[in-house]
Design an enzyme around this catalytic site. Structure first.
Site, PDB file in Angstrom:
ATOM      1  N   HIS A  58     -13.223   2.390   0.071  1.00 40.92           N
ATOM      2  CA  HIS A  58     -13.221   1.248   1.008  1.00 40.92           C
ATOM      3  C   HIS A  58     -13.829   0.008   0.352  1.00 40.92           C
ATOM      4  O   HIS A  58     -14.353  -0.877   1.034  1.00 40.92           O
ATOM      5  CB  HIS A  58     -14.065   1.532   2.270  1.00 40.92           C
ATOM      6  N   ARG A  75      -2.634  -2.022  -3.359  1.00 38.35           N
ATOM      7  CA  ARG A  75      -3.845  -1.253  -3.116  1.00 38.35           C
ATOM      8  C   ARG A  75      -3.763  -0.002  -3.993  1.00 38.35           C
ATOM      9  O   ARG A  75      -2.815   0.765  -3.912  1.00 38.35           O
ATOM     10  CB  ARG A  75      -3.903  -0.853  -1.645  1.00 38.35           C
ATOM     11  N   ASN A 105       0.884  -1.173   0.000  1.00 36.23           N
ATOM     12  CA  ASN A 105       0.000   0.000   0.000  1.00 36.23           C
ATOM     13  C   ASN A 105       0.921   1.222   0.000  1.00 36.23           C
ATOM     14  O   ASN A 105       1.470   1.598   1.030  1.00 36.23           O
ATOM     15  CB  ASN A 105      -0.887  -0.038   1.251  1.00 36.23           C
ATOM     16  N   GLU A 149      -8.341  -5.748   5.131  1.00 35.61           N
ATOM     17  CA  GLU A 149      -8.166  -5.323   3.743  1.00 35.61           C
ATOM     18  C   GLU A 149      -6.920  -5.927   3.106  1.00 35.61           C
ATOM     19  O   GLU A 149      -6.921  -6.270   1.929  1.00 35.61           O
ATOM     20  CB  GLU A 149      -8.111  -3.784   3.685  1.00 35.61           C
ATOM     21  N   ARG A 161     -12.869  14.735   8.561  1.00 31.98           N
ATOM     22  CA  ARG A 161     -13.603  15.157   7.351  1.00 31.98           C
ATOM     23  C   ARG A 161     -15.046  15.509   7.687  1.00 31.98           C
ATOM     24  O   ARG A 161     -15.664  14.820   8.498  1.00 31.98           O
ATOM     25  CB  ARG A 161     -13.600  14.025   6.315  1.00 31.98           C
TER      26      ARG A 161
END
Ligand code: AMP
Length: 398
Positions: free
Chosen positions: A180, A90, A7, A385, A241
Protein backbone atom coordinates in the site's frame (compact mmCIF):
# COMPACT_ATOMS: atom_id res chain seq x y z
CA UNK A 1 -1.47 15.95 -19.92
CA UNK A 2 -3.41 12.67 -20.25
CA UNK A 3 -2.15 9.66 -18.33
CA UNK A 4 -3.58 6.17 -18.50
CA UNK A 5 -3.31 4.21 -15.24
CA UNK A 6 -3.43 0.43 -15.44
CA UNK A 7 -3.66 -2.11 -12.63
CA UNK A 8 -3.23 -5.52 -14.20
CA UNK A 9 -4.23 -8.77 -12.52
CA UNK A 10 -3.81 -12.25 -13.91
CA UNK A 11 -7.17 -12.10 -15.72
CA UNK A 12 -8.11 -8.44 -15.45
CA UNK A 13 -6.91 -4.93 -16.26
CA UNK A 14 -8.49 -2.05 -14.33
CA UNK A 15 -7.88 1.32 -15.95
CA UNK A 16 -8.48 5.05 -15.56
CA UNK A 17 -7.61 7.83 -17.98
CA UNK A 18 -6.71 11.05 -16.15
CA UNK A 19 -6.27 14.61 -17.21
CA UNK A 20 -3.59 15.26 -14.61
CA UNK A 21 -3.72 19.02 -15.10
CA UNK A 22 -7.20 19.08 -13.59
CA UNK A 23 -7.20 15.71 -11.77
CA UNK A 24 -10.32 14.75 -13.76
CA UNK A 25 -11.02 11.11 -14.60
CA UNK A 26 -11.96 11.12 -18.30
CA UNK A 27 -12.91 7.44 -18.40
CA UNK A 28 -12.48 4.33 -16.32
CA UNK A 29 -13.31 0.67 -16.42
CA UNK A 30 -12.22 -2.90 -16.12
CA UNK A 31 -11.29 -5.57 -18.64
CA UNK A 32 -12.17 -8.82 -16.89
CA UNK A 33 -12.08 -12.54 -17.61
CA UNK A 34 -9.06 -12.14 -19.89
CA UNK A 35 -8.10 -15.55 -21.28
CA UNK A 36 -11.47 -16.99 -20.21
CA UNK A 37 -14.06 -15.22 -22.37
CA UNK A 38 -13.86 -11.45 -21.84
CA UNK A 39 -15.92 -8.59 -20.44
CA UNK A 40 -15.01 -4.95 -20.85
CA UNK A 41 -16.83 -2.43 -18.67
CA UNK A 42 -16.08 1.12 -19.76
CA UNK A 43 -17.45 4.35 -18.25
CA UNK A 44 -16.69 7.66 -19.94
CA UNK A 45 -17.19 10.72 -17.70
CA UNK A 46 -20.66 12.15 -18.11
CA UNK A 47 -21.82 9.41 -20.48
CA UNK A 48 -23.48 6.02 -20.07
CA UNK A 49 -21.52 2.91 -19.16
CA UNK A 50 -20.72 0.58 -22.01
CA UNK A 51 -20.17 -3.18 -21.74
CA UNK A 52 -18.58 -5.38 -24.40
CA UNK A 53 -18.34 -9.16 -24.25
CA UNK A 54 -16.09 -9.57 -27.28
CA UNK A 55 -13.52 -12.32 -26.63
CA UNK A 56 -10.30 -11.30 -24.86
CA UNK A 57 -7.84 -14.16 -25.37
CA UNK A 58 -4.91 -12.29 -23.82
CA UNK A 59 -3.84 -8.99 -22.22
CA UNK A 60 -2.68 -7.55 -25.54
CA UNK A 61 -6.18 -7.86 -26.95
CA UNK A 62 -7.59 -6.44 -23.70
CA UNK A 63 -5.33 -3.36 -23.87
CA UNK A 64 -6.23 -2.90 -27.55
CA UNK A 65 -9.94 -3.02 -26.64
CA UNK A 66 -9.42 -0.45 -23.89
CA UNK A 67 -7.66 1.87 -26.36
CA UNK A 68 -10.41 1.29 -28.96
CA UNK A 69 -13.03 2.27 -26.38
CA UNK A 70 -11.09 5.44 -25.45
CA UNK A 71 -11.03 6.64 -29.10
CA UNK A 72 -14.44 5.29 -30.15
CA UNK A 73 -16.45 7.86 -32.09
CA UNK A 74 -19.55 7.44 -29.88
CA UNK A 75 -18.26 6.91 -26.35
CA UNK A 76 -14.57 7.77 -26.71
CA UNK A 77 -12.96 10.59 -24.74
CA UNK A 78 -9.87 11.26 -26.91
CA UNK A 79 -9.45 11.58 -30.66
CA UNK A 80 -6.29 9.52 -30.94
CA UNK A 81 -4.18 7.24 -28.72
CA UNK A 82 -1.22 9.55 -29.30
CA UNK A 83 -2.93 11.90 -26.81
CA UNK A 84 -1.96 9.44 -24.05
CA UNK A 85 1.32 10.96 -22.84
CA UNK A 86 2.30 7.97 -20.69
CA UNK A 87 0.98 4.91 -18.91
CA UNK A 88 1.39 4.42 -15.14
CA UNK A 89 1.32 0.79 -14.05
CA UNK A 90 0.65 -0.36 -10.52
CA UNK A 91 3.33 -2.95 -9.81
CA UNK A 92 3.34 -4.91 -6.56
CA UNK A 93 6.93 -5.71 -5.80
CA UNK A 94 10.31 -4.16 -6.51
CA UNK A 95 12.14 -6.05 -3.78
CA UNK A 96 15.01 -3.90 -2.54
CA UNK A 97 15.61 -2.32 -5.93
CA UNK A 98 13.54 0.85 -6.10
CA UNK A 99 12.43 3.39 -3.52
CA UNK A 100 10.67 5.53 -6.14
CA UNK A 101 8.62 5.04 -9.28
CA UNK A 102 10.67 4.52 -12.45
CA UNK A 103 10.31 4.77 -16.22
CA UNK A 104 10.22 1.21 -17.54
CA UNK A 105 13.21 -0.03 -19.52
CA UNK A 106 14.73 -3.49 -19.93
CA UNK A 107 16.48 -3.28 -16.52
CA UNK A 108 13.22 -2.41 -14.79
CA UNK A 109 11.47 -5.32 -16.48
CA UNK A 110 14.29 -7.58 -15.32
CA UNK A 111 13.76 -6.44 -11.72
CA UNK A 112 9.99 -7.01 -11.96
CA UNK A 113 10.76 -10.52 -13.29
CA UNK A 114 13.33 -11.17 -10.54
CA UNK A 115 10.64 -10.32 -7.98
CA UNK A 116 8.15 -12.93 -9.31
CA UNK A 117 8.87 -15.21 -6.30
CA UNK A 118 8.07 -12.32 -3.91
CA UNK A 119 4.82 -11.39 -5.65
CA UNK A 120 3.78 -14.55 -7.49
CA UNK A 121 0.17 -13.50 -8.06
CA UNK A 122 0.79 -9.89 -9.05
CA UNK A 123 4.23 -9.28 -10.57
CA UNK A 124 3.80 -11.62 -13.58
CA UNK A 125 0.44 -9.99 -14.39
CA UNK A 126 1.91 -6.49 -13.91
CA UNK A 127 4.69 -7.28 -16.39
CA UNK A 128 2.23 -8.74 -18.90
CA UNK A 129 0.28 -5.47 -18.68
CA UNK A 130 3.42 -3.41 -19.34
CA UNK A 131 4.41 -5.54 -22.32
CA UNK A 132 0.89 -5.46 -23.74
CA UNK A 133 0.96 -1.63 -23.63
CA UNK A 134 4.41 -1.57 -25.26
CA UNK A 135 3.04 -3.73 -28.09
CA UNK A 136 -0.13 -1.80 -28.66
CA UNK A 137 0.62 1.89 -27.95
CA UNK A 138 2.60 4.12 -30.34
CA UNK A 139 6.35 3.40 -30.07
CA UNK A 140 8.06 5.59 -27.50
CA UNK A 141 5.02 6.08 -25.22
CA UNK A 142 6.64 6.04 -21.77
CA UNK A 143 5.54 3.35 -19.33
CA UNK A 144 6.08 4.02 -15.64
CA UNK A 145 6.16 1.40 -12.89
CA UNK A 146 4.73 2.61 -9.57
CA UNK A 147 5.59 0.04 -6.92
CA UNK A 148 3.53 -0.82 -3.83
CA UNK A 149 6.74 -1.54 -1.93
CA UNK A 150 8.80 1.52 -2.93
CA UNK A 151 7.68 3.97 -0.23
CA UNK A 152 8.77 1.59 2.54
CA UNK A 153 12.34 1.20 1.28
CA UNK A 154 13.54 3.87 3.72
CA UNK A 155 12.94 1.55 6.71
CA UNK A 156 16.09 0.88 8.73
CA UNK A 157 17.40 -2.71 9.02
CA UNK A 158 16.15 -3.02 12.61
CA UNK A 159 12.60 -2.45 11.32
CA UNK A 160 12.74 -4.67 8.25
CA UNK A 161 14.87 -7.64 9.34
CA UNK A 162 13.33 -10.87 10.65
CA UNK A 163 15.15 -12.85 13.33
CA UNK A 164 15.71 -15.85 11.07
CA UNK A 165 19.16 -17.29 10.35
CA UNK A 166 20.75 -14.35 8.55
CA UNK A 167 22.03 -16.47 5.65
CA UNK A 168 18.53 -17.75 4.90
CA UNK A 169 17.08 -14.25 4.85
CA UNK A 170 19.85 -13.18 2.48
CA UNK A 171 19.48 -16.25 0.25
CA UNK A 172 15.75 -15.66 -0.32
CA UNK A 173 15.59 -11.87 0.22
CA UNK A 174 13.28 -12.50 3.18
CA UNK A 175 12.54 -9.23 5.02
CA UNK A 176 9.72 -6.80 5.71
CA UNK A 177 8.85 -4.95 2.50
CA UNK A 178 5.43 -3.46 3.23
CA UNK A 179 2.63 -2.68 0.78
CA UNK A 180 0.00 0.00 0.00
CA UNK A 181 3.04 2.26 -0.40
CA UNK A 182 1.39 4.48 -3.00
CA UNK A 183 -1.49 5.12 -0.60
CA UNK A 184 0.74 5.74 2.45
CA UNK A 185 2.89 8.14 0.39
CA UNK A 186 -0.10 10.02 -1.02
CA UNK A 187 -2.01 10.28 2.26
CA UNK A 188 1.01 11.30 4.35
CA UNK A 189 1.95 14.04 1.86
CA UNK A 190 -1.64 15.17 1.52
CA UNK A 191 -2.28 15.37 5.27
CA UNK A 192 0.81 17.56 5.75
CA UNK A 193 -0.42 19.84 2.96
CA UNK A 194 -3.97 19.84 4.39
CA UNK A 195 -2.68 20.88 7.83
CA UNK A 196 -0.20 23.39 6.41
CA UNK A 197 2.74 21.55 8.01
CA UNK A 198 6.17 20.72 6.67
CA UNK A 199 6.14 17.04 5.61
CA UNK A 200 9.78 16.65 6.56
CA UNK A 201 9.25 18.07 10.02
CA UNK A 202 6.47 15.91 11.48
CA UNK A 203 5.75 12.37 12.69
CA UNK A 204 2.74 10.76 11.02
CA UNK A 205 0.98 7.43 11.51
CA UNK A 206 -1.00 6.50 8.40
CA UNK A 207 -3.79 3.94 8.91
CA UNK A 208 -4.91 2.43 5.59
CA UNK A 209 -7.97 0.41 6.64
CA UNK A 210 -9.65 -1.41 3.79
CA UNK A 211 -10.19 -4.98 2.75
CA UNK A 212 -6.43 -5.18 3.15
CA UNK A 213 -5.17 -2.96 5.96
CA UNK A 214 -1.77 -1.61 6.86
CA UNK A 215 -0.16 1.08 8.99
CA UNK A 216 2.97 3.13 8.41
CA UNK A 217 5.12 5.23 10.72
CA UNK A 218 6.30 8.17 8.61
CA UNK A 219 9.00 10.02 10.52
CA UNK A 220 10.18 13.36 9.12
CA UNK A 221 9.20 12.41 5.56
CA UNK A 222 10.57 8.85 5.63
CA UNK A 223 8.80 5.58 6.23
CA UNK A 224 10.34 4.14 9.38
CA UNK A 225 8.10 1.11 9.84
CA UNK A 226 5.03 -0.58 8.40
CA UNK A 227 2.76 -3.40 9.46
CA UNK A 228 2.74 -5.62 6.36
CA UNK A 229 5.80 -7.77 5.85
CA UNK A 230 7.35 -10.06 3.28
CA UNK A 231 3.79 -10.43 2.03
CA UNK A 232 0.52 -8.53 2.60
CA UNK A 233 -0.56 -11.18 5.13
CA UNK A 234 1.19 -9.53 8.08
CA UNK A 235 -0.02 -6.86 10.51
CA UNK A 236 -3.59 -6.29 11.66
CA UNK A 237 -6.30 -8.92 10.97
CA UNK A 238 -8.05 -8.08 7.70
CA UNK A 239 -11.08 -9.02 5.60
CA UNK A 240 -9.92 -12.59 5.00
CA UNK A 241 -6.26 -12.51 6.18
CA UNK A 242 -5.07 -13.47 9.64
CA UNK A 243 -2.59 -10.65 10.13
CA UNK A 244 0.12 -11.44 12.67
CA UNK A 245 -0.26 -14.77 14.43
CA UNK A 246 2.16 -16.98 16.32
CA UNK A 247 4.18 -18.54 13.46
CA UNK A 248 4.10 -21.91 15.26
CA UNK A 249 0.38 -22.10 14.40
CA UNK A 250 1.39 -22.82 10.79
CA UNK A 251 3.21 -26.16 11.35
CA UNK A 252 0.63 -27.00 14.06
CA UNK A 253 -2.22 -26.72 11.55
CA UNK A 254 -0.25 -28.47 8.81
CA UNK A 255 0.36 -31.46 11.09
CA UNK A 256 -3.03 -31.66 12.78
CA UNK A 257 -5.22 -30.82 9.78
CA UNK A 258 -2.93 -32.60 7.33
CA UNK A 259 -2.59 -29.48 5.17
CA UNK A 260 -0.03 -28.82 2.45
CA UNK A 261 1.92 -25.56 2.29
CA UNK A 262 -0.44 -24.26 -0.41
CA UNK A 263 -3.51 -25.24 1.57
CA UNK A 264 -2.34 -23.50 4.72
CA UNK A 265 -1.41 -20.45 2.64
CA UNK A 266 -4.98 -20.32 1.27
CA UNK A 267 -6.42 -20.77 4.77
CA UNK A 268 -4.37 -17.88 6.18
CA UNK A 269 -4.97 -15.53 3.22
CA UNK A 270 -8.51 -16.30 2.08
CA UNK A 271 -10.44 -18.01 4.86
CA UNK A 272 -9.32 -16.15 7.97
CA UNK A 273 -9.45 -12.53 9.15
CA UNK A 274 -12.77 -11.03 10.21
CA UNK A 275 -14.56 -13.32 7.75
CA UNK A 276 -13.12 -16.49 9.31
CA UNK A 277 -13.61 -15.11 12.80
CA UNK A 278 -17.22 -14.04 12.40
CA UNK A 279 -18.44 -16.58 9.87
CA UNK A 280 -20.49 -13.63 8.54
CA UNK A 281 -18.54 -11.60 5.99
CA UNK A 282 -15.29 -9.84 5.22
CA UNK A 283 -17.24 -6.61 4.71
CA UNK A 284 -17.28 -4.32 7.74
CA UNK A 285 -20.78 -3.07 6.89
CA UNK A 286 -22.12 -6.64 7.24
CA UNK A 287 -20.14 -7.12 10.45
CA UNK A 288 -21.53 -3.97 12.02
CA UNK A 289 -25.07 -5.02 11.12
CA UNK A 290 -24.58 -8.54 12.48
CA UNK A 291 -22.98 -7.21 15.68
CA UNK A 292 -25.93 -4.86 16.22
CA UNK A 293 -28.25 -7.83 15.84
CA UNK A 294 -26.40 -9.61 18.64
CA UNK A 295 -23.86 -11.74 16.76
CA UNK A 296 -21.05 -12.16 19.31
CA UNK A 297 -18.45 -13.37 16.84
CA UNK A 298 -19.05 -10.39 14.55
CA UNK A 299 -18.60 -8.14 17.59
CA UNK A 300 -15.42 -10.01 18.54
CA UNK A 301 -14.04 -9.48 15.01
CA UNK A 302 -14.74 -5.73 15.23
CA UNK A 303 -13.26 -5.53 18.73
CA UNK A 304 -10.12 -7.37 17.63
CA UNK A 305 -9.64 -5.13 14.61
CA UNK A 306 -9.93 -2.00 16.78
CA UNK A 307 -7.68 -3.41 19.52
CA UNK A 308 -4.96 -4.53 17.12
CA UNK A 309 -5.09 -1.18 15.31
CA UNK A 310 -4.74 0.70 18.59
CA UNK A 311 -1.74 -1.44 19.55
CA UNK A 312 -0.01 -0.63 16.26
CA UNK A 313 -0.71 3.10 16.68
CA UNK A 314 0.74 2.98 20.19
CA UNK A 315 3.78 1.03 19.12
CA UNK A 316 4.53 3.41 16.25
CA UNK A 317 4.24 6.41 18.56
CA UNK A 318 6.83 4.72 20.77
CA UNK A 319 9.03 3.76 17.79
CA UNK A 320 9.08 7.36 16.50
CA UNK A 321 9.34 8.74 20.07
CA UNK A 322 6.21 10.76 19.49
CA UNK A 323 3.51 11.41 16.95
CA UNK A 324 2.04 14.64 15.56
CA UNK A 325 -0.60 13.32 13.18
CA UNK A 326 -2.70 10.15 12.93
CA UNK A 327 -4.51 9.81 9.60
CA UNK A 328 -7.23 7.35 8.57
CA UNK A 329 -7.88 6.32 4.98
CA UNK A 330 -9.36 3.64 2.63
CA UNK A 331 -12.83 2.02 2.76
CA UNK A 332 -13.06 1.54 6.52
CA UNK A 333 -10.81 4.44 7.54
CA UNK A 334 -12.79 6.91 5.42
CA UNK A 335 -16.28 5.65 6.19
CA UNK A 336 -16.53 3.99 9.59
CA UNK A 337 -16.72 6.49 12.43
CA UNK A 338 -17.04 3.72 15.06
CA UNK A 339 -13.76 2.15 14.05
CA UNK A 340 -11.84 5.44 14.02
CA UNK A 341 -13.22 6.22 17.45
CA UNK A 342 -12.47 2.75 18.82
CA UNK A 343 -8.84 2.95 17.65
CA UNK A 344 -8.30 6.41 19.19
CA UNK A 345 -10.29 5.98 22.41
CA UNK A 346 -8.15 6.00 25.54
CA UNK A 347 -5.11 7.51 23.82
CA UNK A 348 -5.34 10.74 25.87
CA UNK A 349 -2.17 9.63 27.70
CA UNK A 350 -0.24 10.20 24.47
CA UNK A 351 -1.91 13.48 23.59
CA UNK A 352 -4.93 12.42 21.53
CA UNK A 353 -8.11 14.36 22.30
CA UNK A 354 -10.64 12.81 19.97
CA UNK A 355 -13.55 14.95 18.75
CA UNK A 356 -16.66 12.77 18.75
CA UNK A 357 -18.79 15.40 17.08
CA UNK A 358 -16.42 16.02 14.19
CA UNK A 359 -16.03 12.27 13.71
CA UNK A 360 -19.65 11.14 13.92
CA UNK A 361 -21.14 10.41 10.52
CA UNK A 362 -18.09 11.69 8.62
CA UNK A 363 -17.60 9.80 5.35
CA UNK A 364 -15.11 10.13 2.53
CA UNK A 365 -14.08 13.74 3.26
CA UNK A 366 -10.86 15.41 4.33
CA UNK A 367 -11.37 16.50 7.93
CA UNK A 368 -9.80 16.93 11.35
CA UNK A 369 -11.44 14.69 13.95
CA UNK A 370 -9.46 15.72 17.04
CA UNK A 371 -10.14 18.74 19.26
CA UNK A 372 -8.26 21.99 18.54
CA UNK A 373 -6.42 21.54 21.86
CA UNK A 374 -5.25 18.00 20.96
CA UNK A 375 -1.47 17.59 20.90
CA UNK A 376 -1.87 14.92 18.22
CA UNK A 377 -4.02 15.88 15.23
CA UNK A 378 -6.27 13.07 13.99
CA UNK A 379 -7.49 13.34 10.40
CA UNK A 380 -9.39 11.56 7.68
CA UNK A 381 -7.87 11.84 4.20
CA UNK A 382 -9.48 9.84 1.38
CA UNK A 383 -6.86 7.91 -0.52
CA UNK A 384 -6.69 7.97 -4.31
CA UNK A 385 -4.12 5.45 -5.44
CA UNK A 386 -4.95 5.81 -9.13
CA UNK A 387 -4.56 9.60 -9.07
CA UNK A 388 -1.31 9.18 -7.12
CA UNK A 389 -0.02 6.78 -9.80
CA UNK A 390 -1.04 9.27 -12.53
CA UNK A 391 0.73 12.13 -10.71
CA UNK A 392 3.91 10.13 -10.14
CA UNK A 393 3.87 9.11 -13.80
CA UNK A 394 3.43 12.70 -14.91
CA UNK A 395 6.25 13.90 -12.65
CA UNK A 396 8.61 11.37 -14.19
CA UNK A 397 7.76 11.98 -17.83
CA UNK A 398 7.53 15.79 -17.68
P1 AMP B 1 -11.27 -0.91 0.34
O1 AMP B 1 -10.44 -2.15 0.29
O2 AMP B 1 -10.49 0.32 0.65
O3 AMP B 1 -12.20 -0.75 -0.83
O4 AMP B 1 -12.26 -1.09 1.62
C1 AMP B 1 -13.20 -2.11 1.70
C2 AMP B 1 -13.78 -2.13 3.13
O5 AMP B 1 -14.29 -0.81 3.42
C3 AMP B 1 -14.94 -3.09 3.31
O6 AMP B 1 -14.75 -3.84 4.50
C4 AMP B 1 -16.15 -2.21 3.47
O7 AMP B 1 -17.02 -2.72 4.40
C5 AMP B 1 -15.57 -0.93 4.01
N1 AMP B 1 -16.43 0.17 3.57
C6 AMP B 1 -16.51 0.70 2.35
N2 AMP B 1 -17.47 1.66 2.31
C7 AMP B 1 -17.99 1.71 3.54
C8 AMP B 1 -19.03 2.46 4.15
N3 AMP B 1 -19.71 3.37 3.46
N4 AMP B 1 -19.30 2.22 5.46
C9 AMP B 1 -18.62 1.30 6.16
N5 AMP B 1 -17.63 0.54 5.63
C10 AMP B 1 -17.34 0.75 4.35
Amino acid sequence: MKILVINCGSSSAKFQLFDVDTGAVLAKGNAERIGIDGKLTYKPAGKDEFVSTEPMPDHKVAVQMILNALVDKDHGVIADVSEIAAVGHRVLHAGMHYSESVIVNEDVKKVIRQCFPLGPLHNPANLIGIEACEDVLPAGTPQVAVFDTAFHQTMPPKAYTYALPYELSEKYSIRRYGFHGTSHRYVSHRVAEFLGKDYNDIKIITCHLGNGSSFAAVNHGKCQDTSMGLTPLAGICMGTRTGDIDPAIVPFLMKNENLSADEVDTLLNKKSGVQGLSGVSSDFRDLEKAAKEGNDRAQLALDMFAYQGKKIIGSYAAAMEGVDVIVFTAGIGENTDHMRKAMCEGLEFMGVEFDDEANAGLRGKEAIISKPSSKVTVCVIPTNEELAIAQETEALVR
